[in-house]
Enzyme design. Structure first.
Site, PDB file in Angstrom:
ATOM      1  N   GLU A   1       0.558  -1.125  -0.033  1.00 33.58           N
ATOM      2  CA  GLU A   1       0.020  -0.022  -0.058  1.00 33.58           C
ATOM      3  C   GLU A   1       1.034   1.202  -0.019  1.00 33.58           C
ATOM      4  OE1 GLU A   1      -3.286   0.045   2.772  1.00 33.58           O
ATOM      5  OE2 GLU A   1      -4.199  -1.843   1.813  1.00 33.58           O
TER       6      GLU A   1
HETATM    7  C1  LIG Z   1       3.163  -9.510   0.514  1.00 34.15           C
HETATM    8  C2  LIG Z   1       2.900  -8.484  -0.426  1.00 34.15           C
HETATM    9  C3  LIG Z   1       1.368  -8.415  -0.882  1.00 34.15           C
HETATM   10  C4  LIG Z   1       0.975  -7.442  -1.969  1.00 34.15           C
HETATM   11  N1  LIG Z   1      -0.243  -7.421  -2.358  1.00 34.15           N
HETATM   12  C5  LIG Z   1      -0.495  -6.896  -3.834  1.00 34.15           C
HETATM   13  C6  LIG Z   1      -1.561  -6.924  -4.162  1.00 34.15           C
HETATM   14  O1  LIG Z   1      -2.586  -7.547  -3.799  1.00 34.15           O
HETATM   15  N2  LIG Z   1      -1.908  -6.241  -5.395  1.00 34.15           N
HETATM   16  C7  LIG Z   1      -0.842  -5.626  -5.949  1.00 34.15           C
HETATM   17  O2  LIG Z   1      -1.072  -4.913  -6.859  1.00 34.15           O
HETATM   18  N3  LIG Z   1       0.402  -5.292  -5.382  1.00 34.15           N
HETATM   19  C8  LIG Z   1       0.618  -6.104  -4.072  1.00 34.15           C
HETATM   20  N4  LIG Z   1       1.891  -6.145  -3.669  1.00 34.15           N
HETATM   21  C9  LIG Z   1       2.690  -5.110  -4.231  1.00 34.15           C
HETATM   22  C10 LIG Z   1       3.181  -4.013  -3.583  1.00 34.15           C
HETATM   23  O3  LIG Z   1       2.379  -3.005  -3.707  1.00 34.15           O
HETATM   24  C11 LIG Z   1       4.537  -3.382  -4.148  1.00 34.15           C
HETATM   25  O4  LIG Z   1       5.512  -4.299  -3.324  1.00 34.15           O
HETATM   26  C12 LIG Z   1       4.780  -2.297  -3.838  1.00 34.15           C
HETATM   27  O5  LIG Z   1       4.445  -1.287  -4.348  1.00 34.15           O
HETATM   28  C13 LIG Z   1       6.453  -1.932  -3.915  1.00 34.15           C
HETATM   29  O6  LIG Z   1       6.885  -2.439  -4.952  1.00 34.15           O
HETATM   30  P1  LIG Z   1       8.416  -3.391  -5.081  1.00 34.15           P
HETATM   31  O7  LIG Z   1       8.201  -4.318  -4.133  1.00 34.15           O
HETATM   32  O8  LIG Z   1       8.716  -3.729  -6.380  1.00 34.15           O
HETATM   33  O9  LIG Z   1       9.454  -2.187  -4.472  1.00 34.15           O
HETATM   34  P2  LIG Z   1      10.226  -1.245  -5.262  1.00 34.15           P
HETATM   35  O10 LIG Z   1       9.245  -0.328  -6.072  1.00 34.15           O
HETATM   36  O11 LIG Z   1      11.245  -1.751  -6.171  1.00 34.15           O
HETATM   37  O12 LIG Z   1      10.898  -0.141  -4.260  1.00 34.15           O
HETATM   38  C14 LIG Z   1      11.808  -0.522  -3.528  1.00 34.15           C
HETATM   39  C15 LIG Z   1      12.188   0.544  -2.713  1.00 34.15           C
HETATM   40  O13 LIG Z   1      12.551   1.657  -3.361  1.00 34.15           O
HETATM   41  C16 LIG Z   1      11.878   2.745  -2.611  1.00 34.15           C
HETATM   42  N5  LIG Z   1      11.495   3.648  -3.540  1.00 34.15           N
HETATM   43  C17 LIG Z   1      11.157   3.715  -5.076  1.00 34.15           C
HETATM   44  N6  LIG Z   1      10.712   4.661  -5.554  1.00 34.15           N
HETATM   45  C18 LIG Z   1      11.099   5.542  -4.559  1.00 34.15           C
HETATM   46  C19 LIG Z   1      10.996   7.164  -4.620  1.00 34.15           C
HETATM   47  N7  LIG Z   1      10.539   7.814  -5.730  1.00 34.15           N
HETATM   48  N8  LIG Z   1      11.649   7.721  -3.443  1.00 34.15           N
HETATM   49  C20 LIG Z   1      11.907   7.212  -2.377  1.00 34.15           C
HETATM   50  N9  LIG Z   1      11.987   5.804  -2.524  1.00 34.15           N
HETATM   51  C21 LIG Z   1      11.544   4.949  -3.605  1.00 34.15           C
HETATM   52  C22 LIG Z   1      10.651   2.051  -2.137  1.00 34.15           C
HETATM   53  O14 LIG Z   1       9.970   2.739  -0.904  1.00 34.15           O
HETATM   54  C23 LIG Z   1      11.278   0.669  -1.485  1.00 34.15           C
HETATM   55  O15 LIG Z   1      11.835   0.942  -0.535  1.00 34.15           O
HETATM   56  C24 LIG Z   1       2.137  -6.704  -2.529  1.00 34.15           C
HETATM   57  C25 LIG Z   1       3.308  -6.802  -1.962  1.00 34.15           C
HETATM   58  C26 LIG Z   1       3.815  -7.791  -1.066  1.00 34.15           C
HETATM   59  C27 LIG Z   1       5.297  -7.887  -1.121  1.00 34.15           C
END
Ligand SMILES: Cc1cc2nc3c(=O)[nH]c(=O)nc-3n(C[C@H](O)[C@H](O)[C@H](O)COP(=O)(O)OP(=O)(O)OC[C@H]3O[C@@H](n4cnc5c(N)ncnc54)[C@H](O)[C@@H]3O)c2cc1C
Length: 853
Positions: free
Chosen positions: A503
């Site tokens: 989220e």
């Molecule tokens: C257990 C679990 C359940 C989930 N359930 C769903 C679901 O039901 N539906 C769905 O669609 N998604 C779901 N997600 C996806 C979740 O919303 C994403 O994991 C999340 O948006 C982050 O994406 P990422 O994990 O690829 O991290 P990344 O986007 O690769 O981010 C990695 C790090 O970089 C930081 N970062 C990225 N951009 C910036 C910026 N501009 N400035 C500062 N920091 C930044 C982030 O804060 C994070 O710390 C789920 C994820 C998990 C792990």
């Protein structure tokens, strides 16, 4: 003397006009009247008077005559403003404009009206909602065996799935008219909180269908046909929903998704030439995905053959797709850090869907991002805040009891000052969490969709949970580390990164969203100015810009004056909404709100679009705004509960901590601000007498920590709403019962200690001490029984699980490495099924089997 008095009156007058934010025409009227009086009284030399008249005429006429003002001032600033405005894509703009502004608007304003805060309706559960929590939710908690779920079955047992579906847990947000429970946000939050204190896996399972997903989207944007087709089935649990936004290439930047849909015509269910969309996607991390029967899917839509209009690229669009549609691969699972709720990837290859599967139908083409952003705020305000509060309450109750029961150096560990410190943080932070949970749910129940507040709640409540659980782990030592059915903390500890990431990942939320969105949405003028620049060619646009700009200038100058005045006077003259020991906190928060408003304006003015990249600075501004909100919610809770004096120390701890954190954040901003002269200026304005806020004192910490060490009304109030069984085979039941016994036996132990000290009883041997004490009539048989019972209970609490030599692991199959899987398998290719529909039919989850998907 007369000159001195008149100068003092003029300065006081100017100060008052600034402080009370007088409008331009009042300024003009006062300036002309003052000048008239000055001339009439003939108080100074004609040269000085003449100079003053020229200045007054030169300033007041262009400022008050609109065409002149526009020509001389507004047009020039307008061009500058367009240059410094950060570049913004449509998706960013839609995200920024989503949701509503609530108490956050007051905090951004620099002069919050505390009576408004105290007058906000405090949400209450209805009898029906309370009965659901005391009935089905309690029963569900009893059914949950978290060790079996997380370690042995890696899933909820079939009877729990059945119970959840049949009792409407998946339809809490669906109105009764569609067969759902029609619960308030507070009830929804209270259900998730209670379940989370028992099993995070179960809480996430219940939380997701009630958060951003098919039901929420259908309720807000679905056609009548879609609502009647799906809502009753979702409410009954006949359909299991999931929502797929994230993919391998699109995480935090979800709007960059490569998943595509092409508008085309094809044969569908025997009908030829049906207008629809051919979809290809690759999603991952989708909660409930592996068992879902209904997939909410976000993708980018294109219309290269112009079948539905002139535009080719139509933007992000959302559809609702049954998961048995040909071309979909779904069912494989991810394994999120030992919290085995259903979560996994899914892919679609050339999946054809008719147009009426788009949520809201064809008219909602390209509206997907706006829909998601609007719905995100509501779910984000409820789910993770509830989960975090559940964790905080469990740690307060269980770890507090453990700290009293567990002894080292012949002393309950909770009595050591070193342990007291984290205990106080756990207790006070939990109070704050519940305050924010209830106030934020109350906003949703009042019809708000507070996007900035929901980001604050999500970030700070999950971060606070992280701190609480870490502190609790430290206090419990080995008993929190050794896994097994008796360990009630380790799964919460493992779940932390999930709450932090989903989220809106926390780093992004703090550094980009809270202040970035706050500055645009909650600032009284910035959004108006931005919207006016978009209509820069029209008279209306220019006029609106002019009005917003001058109001903004007045606002900034006034906040500067207010900040300095409040700093010099330590806010002692600020009107208090209450007269008690919390009144100074209201005054200090007003002072910091003015400082925040000033620092925000200065930062936006001098850094402009560059502020978006200066995430360390905007993160600190976000911290200030957030702590203003957290402390507001805490004060609101205290007063809406009738100011129970036993809770005062908790409120004091939270408010003092928040003021200290605000001071740290502002000082961090000033130390690192690139325009050094402005940084010094702001520091002097905000802290004219230096940094006066202190961390909560040791004495206050002692008071707060002590609340967790014995049963009391304030301990019950603090932890109300979690699963609290009386059964001593359950963790909290065992701890509560042991705590009562240990506290009851405490005077008896005191007698024994005294007798040993005075020599009435020999110190050794320990094993026969109680018997010898009865014989020596130091204690009665009844007292001996109390002591024996407390010792047995204490021993039971401090024990941890042990296992056979192989830890039972040999009975488990080895997980498949995703790396090896990628090398050996192509996505969507199924050895058994030539259509590539489902890779693993034998492994299909009973839920999907039962619903026929
Ligand atoms: C257990 C679990 C359940 C989930 N359930 C769903 C679901 O039901 N539906 C769905 O669609 N998604 C779901 N997600 C996806 C979740 O919303 C994403 O994991 C999340 O948006 C982050 O994406 P990422 O994990 O690829 O991290 P990344 O986007 O690769 O981010 C990695 C790090 O970089 C930081 N970062 C990225 N951009 C910036 C910026 N501009 N400035 C500062 N920091 C930044 C982030 O804060 C994070 O710390 C789920 C994820 C998990 C792990």
């Amino acid at each position: 003397m007369l000159t001195f008095i008149s100068t003092a009156i003029v300065i006081a007058g100017i100060w008052s006009l600034l402080y009370f934010r007088a409008s331009l025409w009042i300024w003009t009227a006062v300036a002309w009247s003052t000048m008239g009086f000055w001339a009439w009284a003939d108080l100074s030399s004609p040269i000085l008077q003449g100079f003053a008249w020229v200045l007054l005429i030169g300033v007041s006429i262009p400022l008050n005559i609109y065409p002149l003002r526009r020509q001389l001032i507004t047009n020039k600033i307008f061009s500058l403003f367009k240059k410094i405005l950060p570049p913004m894509s449509d998706t960013e703009r839609e995200a920024l404009e989503a949701g509503t502004v609530w108490w956050d608007g007051q905090l951004f304003n620099g002069d919050p009206d505390w009576n408004t805060l105290l007058d906000y309706k405090t949400p209450k559960l209805t009898d029906e909602e309370q009965a659901f929590i005391d009935g089905p939710v309690e029963k569900l908690c009893v059914m949950l065996n978290d060790w079996e779920i997380t370690h042995i079955n890696h899933d909820l047992p079939p009877e729990v799935w059945k119970f959840i579906r049949e009792n409407g847990f998946f339809g809490m947000i669906i109105p009764k008219s569609w067969g759902g429970l029609g619960f308030s946000a507070l009830a929804h939050s209270s259900v998730v909180m209670k379940i989370s204190s028992r099993s995070v896996t179960a809480a996430v399972t219940v939380m997701v269908p009630n958060s951003l997903g098919p039901a929420e989207l259908l309720l807000n944007y679905g056609t009548d046909d879609q609502k009647s087709q799906y809502l009753p089935r979702l409410a009954r649990g006949d359909e299991i929903p999931c929502f797929a936004l994230t993919g391998p290439e699109a995480g935090s930047d979800a709007s960059s998704m490569p998943d595509r849909g092409i508008v085309c015509r094809a044969e569908f269910e025997g009908k030829k030439d049906v207008l629809g969309i051919r979809l290809n996607w690759d999603k991952r991390y989708i909660t409930l995905g592996p068992i879902a029967t209904l997939l909410g899917l976000a993708f980018k839509l294109f219309d290269p053959d112009h079948l539905i209009g002139d535009k080719e690229s139509l933007g992000i669009t959302v559809a609702l797709i049954p998961t048995d549609t040909p071309g979909i691969t779904i069912g494989r699972r991810h394994f999120p850090v030992n919290i085995p709720f259903q979560n996994g990837p899914n892919q679609g290859k050339d999946v054809f869907i008719p147009m009426d599967w788009l949520i809201g139908g064809q008219k909602m083409v390209g509206q997907g991002w706006r829909m998601l952003m609007e719905c995100l705020a509501t779910g984000r305000a409820i789910s993770l805040p509830a989960l975090s509060t559940g964790a905080g309450k469990l740690a307060s109750r269980a770890t507090g009891a453990y700290a009293r029961i567990r002894r080292q150096f012949k002393t309950p560990i909770g009595r050591f000052e070193g342990v007291e410190e984290p205990l106080a943080q756990i207790a006070a932070s939990t109070y704050m969490l519940d305050a924010v949970r209830v106030m934020t749910a109350g906003a949703v129940d009042a019809g708000e969709s507070p996007s900035v507040i929901s980001a604050i709640a999500k970030y700070h409540m999950t971060e606070t949970m992280r701190k609480i659980i870490n502190d609790a782990m430290d206090i419990q030592g080995g008993s929190a580390i050794c896994m097994g059915p008796r360990n009630y903390l380790a799964r919460s500890y493992q779940a932390i990164p999930i709450s932090i990431t989903v989220e809106g990942a926390n780093i992004l939320t703090r550094s980009l969203i809270i202040f970035g969105q706050g500055a645009m949405r909650c600032h009284p003028y910035v959004l108006k100015e931005i919207q006016a620049t978009k209509e820069s060619n029209t008279e209306k646009g220019r006029k609106e810009f002019d009005l917003a700009l001058f109001a903004h200038a007045g606002f900034t100058i006034s906040n500067m004056a207010r900040t300095l005045f409040l700093g010099l006077s330590s806010a002692i003259l600020v009107k208090k909404p209450v007269q008690d020991k919390t009144s100074r906190y209201f005054q200090q928060l007003t002072r910091m709100s003015a400082a925040f408003a000033m620092a925000s304006d200065m930062s936006m003015l001098t850094l402009g679009g560059a502020l978006k990249r200066k995430e360390k600075l905007s993160g600190r501004l976000a911290d200030v705004l957030s702590h203003l909100y957290l402390a507001s919610a805490t004060l609101k809770r205290f007063h809406s509960q009738g100011s129970p004096q036993d809770d005062l120390a908790l409120v004091q701890w939270v408010c003092e901590n928040s003021l200290f954190r605000i001071q740290e954040a502002l000082m961090g901003l000033f130390r690192n601000y690139p325009v050094r002269s402005l940084a010094h200026f702001m520091r002097i304005m905000v802290f004219p007498f230096g940094q006066t806020y202190r961390k909560p004192s040791d004495a206050l910490g002692h008071q707060v920590a002590s609340m967790l060490l014995c049963p009391s009304e304030s301990r019950d109030r603090l932890t109300v709403g979690i699963f609290l069984p009386t059964d001593i085979t359950q963790v909290t039941g065992r701890l509560d019962s042991a705590l009562q016994k240990v506290v009851a036996a405490s005077p008896v132990e005191h007698k024994l200690r005294k007798a040993r000290k005075t020599g009435t009883l020999a110190v050794e041997p320990e094993a026969t001490l109680i018997d010898r004490a009865i014989e020596a009539e130091v204690i009665s048989s009844a007292e001996a029984e109390l002591l024996r019972s407390a010792n047995t209970a204490r021993r039971d609490v401090i024990m941890v699980d042990d296992f056979p030599a192989d830890l039972g692991l040999n009975t488990k199959t080895a997980p498949v490495s995703p790396v090896n899987k990628e090398k050996t398998e192509e996505p969507n290719k199924d050895d058994d099924d030539p259509d590539g529909n489902d890779n693993d039919r034998q492994n299909i989850h009973p839920i999907r089997k039962n619903t026929g998907r």
